[in-house]
Design a protein around this motif. Structure first.
Motif, PDB file in Angstrom:
ATOM      1  N   GLU A 138      -9.211 -62.833 -83.120  1.00 57.73           N
ATOM      2  CA  GLU A 138     -10.355 -62.032 -83.547  1.00 57.73           C
ATOM      3  C   GLU A 138     -10.222 -60.818 -82.609  1.00 57.73           C
ATOM      4  OE1 GLU A 138     -12.551 -62.473 -85.727  1.00 57.73           O
ATOM      5  OE2 GLU A 138     -13.656 -60.590 -85.067  1.00 57.73           O
ATOM      6  N   GLU A 139      -9.838 -60.969 -81.353  1.00 55.96           N
ATOM      7  CA  GLU A 139      -9.780 -59.798 -80.490  1.00 55.96           C
ATOM      8  C   GLU A 139      -8.815 -58.851 -81.020  1.00 55.96           C
ATOM      9  OE1 GLU A 139      -9.506 -58.840 -75.738  1.00 55.96           O
ATOM     10  OE2 GLU A 139      -9.580 -60.944 -76.502  1.00 55.96           O
ATOM     11  N   LEU A 140      -7.683 -59.633 -81.319  1.00 57.08           N
ATOM     12  CA  LEU A 140      -6.481 -58.788 -81.928  1.00 57.08           C
ATOM     13  C   LEU A 140      -6.601 -58.011 -83.133  1.00 57.08           C
ATOM     14  CD1 LEU A 140      -3.335 -59.038 -80.998  1.00 57.08           C
ATOM     15  CD2 LEU A 140      -3.144 -60.630 -82.739  1.00 57.08           C
ATOM     16  N   LEU A 141      -7.153 -58.804 -83.882  1.00 60.07           N
ATOM     17  CA  LEU A 141      -7.697 -57.782 -85.066  1.00 60.07           C
ATOM     18  C   LEU A 141      -8.786 -56.771 -84.834  1.00 60.07           C
ATOM     19  CD1 LEU A 141      -8.297 -60.770 -87.669  1.00 60.07           C
ATOM     20  CD2 LEU A 141      -6.458 -59.169 -87.504  1.00 60.07           C
ATOM     21  N   THR A 142      -9.677 -56.817 -83.915  1.00 57.86           N
ATOM     22  CA  THR A 142     -10.606 -56.037 -83.738  1.00 57.86           C
ATOM     23  C   THR A 142      -9.926 -54.630 -83.134  1.00 57.86           C
ATOM     24  OG1 THR A 142     -12.307 -57.641 -82.951  1.00 57.86           O
ATOM     25  CG2 THR A 142     -12.549 -55.642 -82.087  1.00 57.86           C
ATOM     26  N   HIS A 143      -8.870 -54.877 -82.412  1.00 55.10           N
ATOM     27  CA  HIS A 143      -8.170 -53.384 -82.183  1.00 55.10           C
ATOM     28  C   HIS A 143      -7.760 -52.654 -83.366  1.00 55.10           C
ATOM     29  CE1 HIS A 143      -7.923 -53.760 -77.598  1.00 55.10           C
ATOM     30  NE2 HIS A 143      -7.575 -55.028 -77.924  1.00 55.10           N
ATOM     31  N   GLY A 144      -7.076 -53.640 -84.275  1.00 55.01           N
ATOM     32  CA  GLY A 144      -6.689 -52.969 -85.507  1.00 55.01           C
ATOM     33  C   GLY A 144      -7.612 -52.318 -86.338  1.00 55.01           C
ATOM     34  N   ARG A 145      -8.892 -52.968 -86.578  1.00 54.48           N
ATOM     35  CA  ARG A 145      -9.892 -52.571 -87.246  1.00 54.48           C
ATOM     36  C   ARG A 145     -10.382 -51.229 -86.665  1.00 54.48           C
ATOM     37  NH1 ARG A 145     -12.347 -57.868 -86.684  1.00 54.48           N
ATOM     38  NH2 ARG A 145     -11.478 -59.241 -88.432  1.00 54.48           N
ATOM     39  N   THR A 146     -10.874 -51.282 -85.292  1.00 55.44           N
ATOM     40  CA  THR A 146     -11.280 -50.100 -84.616  1.00 55.44           C
ATOM     41  C   THR A 146     -10.392 -48.922 -84.748  1.00 55.44           C
ATOM     42  OG1 THR A 146     -11.953 -51.653 -83.126  1.00 55.44           O
ATOM     43  CG2 THR A 146     -12.103 -49.407 -82.172  1.00 55.44           C
ATOM     44  N   GLN A 147      -9.014 -49.221 -84.809  1.00 59.33           N
ATOM     45  CA  GLN A 147      -8.097 -47.884 -84.965  1.00 59.33           C
ATOM     46  C   GLN A 147      -7.827 -47.640 -86.492  1.00 59.33           C
ATOM     47  OE1 GLN A 147      -4.782 -48.246 -82.363  1.00 59.33           O
ATOM     48  NE2 GLN A 147      -5.835 -49.310 -80.780  1.00 59.33           N
ATOM     49  N   GLY A 148      -8.614 -48.412 -87.117  1.00 60.22           N
ATOM     50  CA  GLY A 148      -8.487 -47.842 -88.682  1.00 60.22           C
ATOM     51  C   GLY A 148      -7.028 -48.590 -89.338  1.00 60.22           C
ATOM     52  N   VAL A 149      -6.338 -49.182 -88.717  1.00 61.74           N
ATOM     53  CA  VAL A 149      -5.081 -49.791 -89.336  1.00 61.74           C
ATOM     54  C   VAL A 149      -5.041 -51.185 -89.981  1.00 61.74           C
ATOM     55  CG1 VAL A 149      -3.676 -48.094 -87.822  1.00 61.74           C
ATOM     56  CG2 VAL A 149      -4.313 -50.586 -86.988  1.00 61.74           C
ATOM     57  N   VAL A 150      -6.186 -51.778 -89.842  1.00 61.84           N
ATOM     58  CA  VAL A 150      -6.535 -53.282 -90.519  1.00 61.84           C
ATOM     59  C   VAL A 150      -7.818 -53.096 -91.128  1.00 61.84           C
ATOM     60  CG1 VAL A 150      -6.741 -55.435 -89.594  1.00 61.84           C
ATOM     61  CG2 VAL A 150      -5.080 -54.328 -88.639  1.00 61.84           C
ATOM     62  N   ARG A 151      -7.743 -53.720 -92.345  1.00 64.22           N
ATOM     63  CA  ARG A 151      -8.829 -53.725 -93.253  1.00 64.22           C
ATOM     64  C   ARG A 151      -9.868 -54.457 -92.402  1.00 64.22           C
ATOM     65  NH1 ARG A 151      -6.664 -56.634 -98.342  1.00 64.22           N
ATOM     66  NH2 ARG A 151      -8.828 -56.914 -99.054  1.00 64.22           N
ATOM     67  N   PRO A 152     -11.155 -54.398 -92.671  1.00 64.94           N
ATOM     68  CA  PRO A 152     -12.251 -55.035 -91.921  1.00 64.94           C
ATOM     69  C   PRO A 152     -12.588 -56.358 -92.503  1.00 64.94           C
ATOM     70  CG  PRO A 152     -12.977 -53.301 -93.375  1.00 64.94           C
ATOM     71  CD  PRO A 152     -11.688 -53.021 -93.417  1.00 64.94           C
ATOM     72  N   ASP A 153     -12.379 -56.654 -93.592  1.00 67.80           N
ATOM     73  CA  ASP A 153     -12.594 -58.201 -94.049  1.00 67.80           C
ATOM     74  C   ASP A 153     -11.798 -59.041 -93.891  1.00 67.80           C
ATOM     75  OD1 ASP A 153     -10.726 -57.090 -95.752  1.00 67.80           O
ATOM     76  OD2 ASP A 153     -11.640 -57.431 -97.680  1.00 67.80           O
ATOM     77  N   ILE A 154     -10.486 -58.834 -93.029  1.00 68.08           N
ATOM     78  CA  ILE A 154      -9.609 -59.743 -92.635  1.00 68.08           C
ATOM     79  C   ILE A 154     -10.229 -60.588 -91.535  1.00 68.08           C
ATOM     80  CG2 ILE A 154      -8.300 -58.537 -90.894  1.00 68.08           C
ATOM     81  CD1 ILE A 154      -6.579 -60.228 -94.027  1.00 68.08           C
ATOM     82  N   THR A 155      -9.822 -61.899 -91.564  1.00 64.59           N
ATOM     83  CA  THR A 155     -10.364 -62.804 -90.399  1.00 64.59           C
ATOM     84  C   THR A 155      -9.298 -63.689 -89.599  1.00 64.59           C
ATOM     85  OG1 THR A 155     -10.439 -64.699 -91.663  1.00 64.59           O
ATOM     86  CG2 THR A 155     -12.361 -63.329 -91.875  1.00 64.59           C
ATOM     87  N   PRO A 156      -9.686 -63.987 -88.543  1.00 65.63           N
ATOM     88  CA  PRO A 156      -8.529 -64.958 -87.719  1.00 65.63           C
ATOM     89  C   PRO A 156      -7.970 -65.882 -88.774  1.00 65.63           C
ATOM     90  CG  PRO A 156     -10.309 -64.435 -86.285  1.00 65.63           C
ATOM     91  CD  PRO A 156     -10.921 -63.908 -87.605  1.00 65.63           C
ATOM     92  N   MET A 157      -9.088 -66.760 -89.622  1.00 67.53           N
ATOM     93  CA  MET A 157      -8.612 -67.649 -90.309  1.00 67.53           C
ATOM     94  C   MET A 157      -7.456 -67.148 -91.435  1.00 67.53           C
ATOM     95  SD  MET A 157     -11.585 -70.126 -91.920  1.00 67.53           S
ATOM     96  CE  MET A 157     -12.541 -69.539 -90.554  1.00 67.53           C
ATOM     97  N   ASP A 158      -7.566 -65.977 -91.980  1.00 65.86           N
ATOM     98  CA  ASP A 158      -6.618 -65.622 -93.022  1.00 65.86           C
ATOM     99  C   ASP A 158      -5.294 -65.486 -92.196  1.00 65.86           C
ATOM    100  OD1 ASP A 158      -8.344 -65.050 -95.138  1.00 65.86           O
ATOM    101  OD2 ASP A 158      -8.727 -63.310 -94.107  1.00 65.86           O
TER     102      ASP A 158
END
Lengths: 221, 221, 221, 221
Positions: A138-158
């Motif tokens: 989750e933390e990993l994805l948050t970085h990506g979302r914040t920086q706008g390089v990862v879509r927001p609807d993706i989850t750790p489960m994906d």
DNA sequence: GATGAATGAGTTTTCATTCAT
DNA sequence: AATGAATGAAAACTCATTCAT
């Protein structure tokens, strides 16, 4: 101070040769599970490990304890890799996700028992690891979302689903071909993380329904 | 005109009751393979099918012939679905790919033996089906590329890999959860097909190395 | 000097109880083969030997290995008896042949699998024994020919054929009657060895055509 | 006048195709018995005969009835040959014995079930044939004894024993080699009949102990 | 701690036999 | 009269597990 023979609670330290045997048994088990499934004959596993079947039994009193250890070692690898991915997440969030996935694909010999859809992990240790992994992702994805390089609807489960799917053994396929195919699939998945022009995703199962399947304990996430 | 008693070369048509038994055996086999792997006890399969074990043996003289038929039926489903997807490809190329993938996921009970990485199909019929599938997918993708809705570097093999990965059974996971997870994964994969901002993909194995794994016969593709 | 635990190349000496079981299995096998043929149920053999069927399988991994051992033990008996017959051949050549044949008839429980016309012996040990037997018989006959008590056109193969014919089991005939009949036949055969008034014999098959059937390896004879 | 469909008591004449099937079944049975013993699978026999297993069952309701017919056909051959040998016995007693034995060896495909030591013949017809054979052989030998070309202590039982021994199948030996070996043995046996320099023979079992084994019924001989 | 041996309980496979067509 | 199909029972074979060394 612990005695020379014991480590922690109830876990006597193994003699050097015994430890070697144990490691070989687990290695053989992973190979056999990959090729023959978890119903692989135990004496075949012992034979490949170069030990007597009774030695296997001394170390793992039943098939499930062997399976659980293989599962646990897999979880450990994932937790370790996720932890390390986080180190570079701030500077390069997408790259850190990419490196994580590719590292797990490379080491998927350790992940013969699927993270999702495989034998349910029931041990206390497995529960502990599971509780750690999802928050890390989750933390990993948050970085990506914040920086706008990862879509927001993706989850750790994906992420976990993807790892589970691409790491499952393909026993009849030559290893290098299998690697090539799933590596390509991982790269495609990474492109799917792009935040532009996304279409809505269908809903995910509730995390509490997936307890025991390498999904964070809902109490903890 | 075929005689009433024979179908094609050397394959006498089965009596009605025998045909019913055969179908039930294959159904039970798929279920058992999904839950227990291809090493599932044959007598269990017979029992679930409501026939005597010897009846199973009369129809399928050994385990492999049963496996081969399950594989073949899977190939047939894929070929059929690909053919039908092509009907709508001109108007709606991306939608036809989407519908194809989702339809296969829905019917993945027929695909318990992985299309790639499962038992190698060796029969003449399997070879024939394999030779048909990849060209169909290629044509499907061509529509998408031409209309600019699908990235050009995607290949039929990527589609097959994806189907193979998401259709493999996840025996320990409740069916609806499994469906939800892999459906999400398929939607992500579809977003990966977007032609903008793609990053280069690693190379694919040569098709001739994958013969027998539901990849087109290189001579025909 | 051999180590206490090993006998010859790759053949660890059996534990005392295991050796006893092995011998009993072979005994039961001979009895069963005599009464029911080599298709005798293996579990019946195990039962008669007082061991579990799996114990039989541990020692003899398939039916053929059991058959081969029975054949081999038969060869060994013949080689042994031929060797000993040679000890008295100089003084009493005809008597030594007579004693040899009668001894083999007496012990034909060991020769249930025919020396000629039975399962072909393929092991290295069998080949070794075969290479020894024919020369011994040749030497035996030479004494008789030299002393003018045995016709010159008789061959070792004729002796072996005779033993093979009279030692084959006659399962439906009471043992003592069978013994009486074949003993008489052996005495008649001995009279056939008289050198006077003989009529020419038809030709014998070439020894190299009979390899594996208790005929000396042509390279060695 | 017999009806078109029935021959004698309870024996309906077979339709032409049925008769052909019956003959093929018996042929296959003989072959299978020779190669695999009397425990040969019945469906294997049917398969080789080119008929369905149920057809075999219609003709021979159980394995024993098939065995008995094979035995009976063998007895019939022996009776027939003995009868014909007698035709030349007055002019050439030794030659007639020789021709008899060699003819039976040649036709030993019909004698796959040992005349002595095989399944006991229990039918009325078999008993009749048995009662005829020994007197024929006795008469044959009498000619030889009278003319001084056959030793006096030989009996019909010795002839039958010899035929029984040399006619038993040697399934693993190529047929021509087997023929060569046993033909030689027969020639040696014929030389054993010479009346000079004979040594005393051990006693024979009493004929009444051998009833059912192609030895004359003592009441009749 | 490790192993050879044995075994009971499966599972696979074959086969005799019957039934319906 | 002949056959395809089905079955129950037996036999072959495998495997998890325990014991004695």
């Amino acid at each position: 101070m612990t005695s020379r023979a014991a480590d922690h609670a109830g876990k006597p330290r193994l003699r050097a040769d015994a430890a070697r045997n144990r490691a070989q048994i687990l290695d053989s088990a992973r190979t056999a599970f990959r090729e023959l499934g978890t119903a692989a004959p135990l004496d075949e596993i012992a034979r490949r490990a170069g030990v007597n079947i009774a030695t296997l039994y001394r170390r793992f009193p039943d098939r499930d304890s062997l399976i659980q250890q293989v599962v646990l070692d897999g979880f450990e690898l994932v937790a370790q890799a996720a932890q390390e991915a986080l180190n570079t997440a701030a500077q390069d969030p997408l790259g850190s996700v990419e490196r994580l996935l590719l590292r797990l694909v490379e080491n998927r010999d350790m992940l013969v028992l699927p993270l999702i859809g495989g034998p349910v992990a029931t041990t206390r240790e497995a529960a502990g690891l599971q509780g750690r992994i999802a928050p890390l992702l989750e933390e990993l994805l948050t970085h990506g979302r914040t920086q706008g390089v990862v879509r927001p609807d993706i989850t750790p489960m994906d992420l976990i689903t993807t790892v589970a799917l691409v790491c499952r053994p393909l026993p009849y396929l030559p290893a290098d071909h299998a690697t090539a195919l799933v590596t390509r699939h991982v790269h495609l998945f990474l492109d799917a993380l792009r935040p532009n022009d996304t279409r809505p995703l269908p809903p995910s199962p509730a995390p509490e329904d997936l307890r025991g399947h390498l999904i964070a304990d809902p109490a903890e996430s």
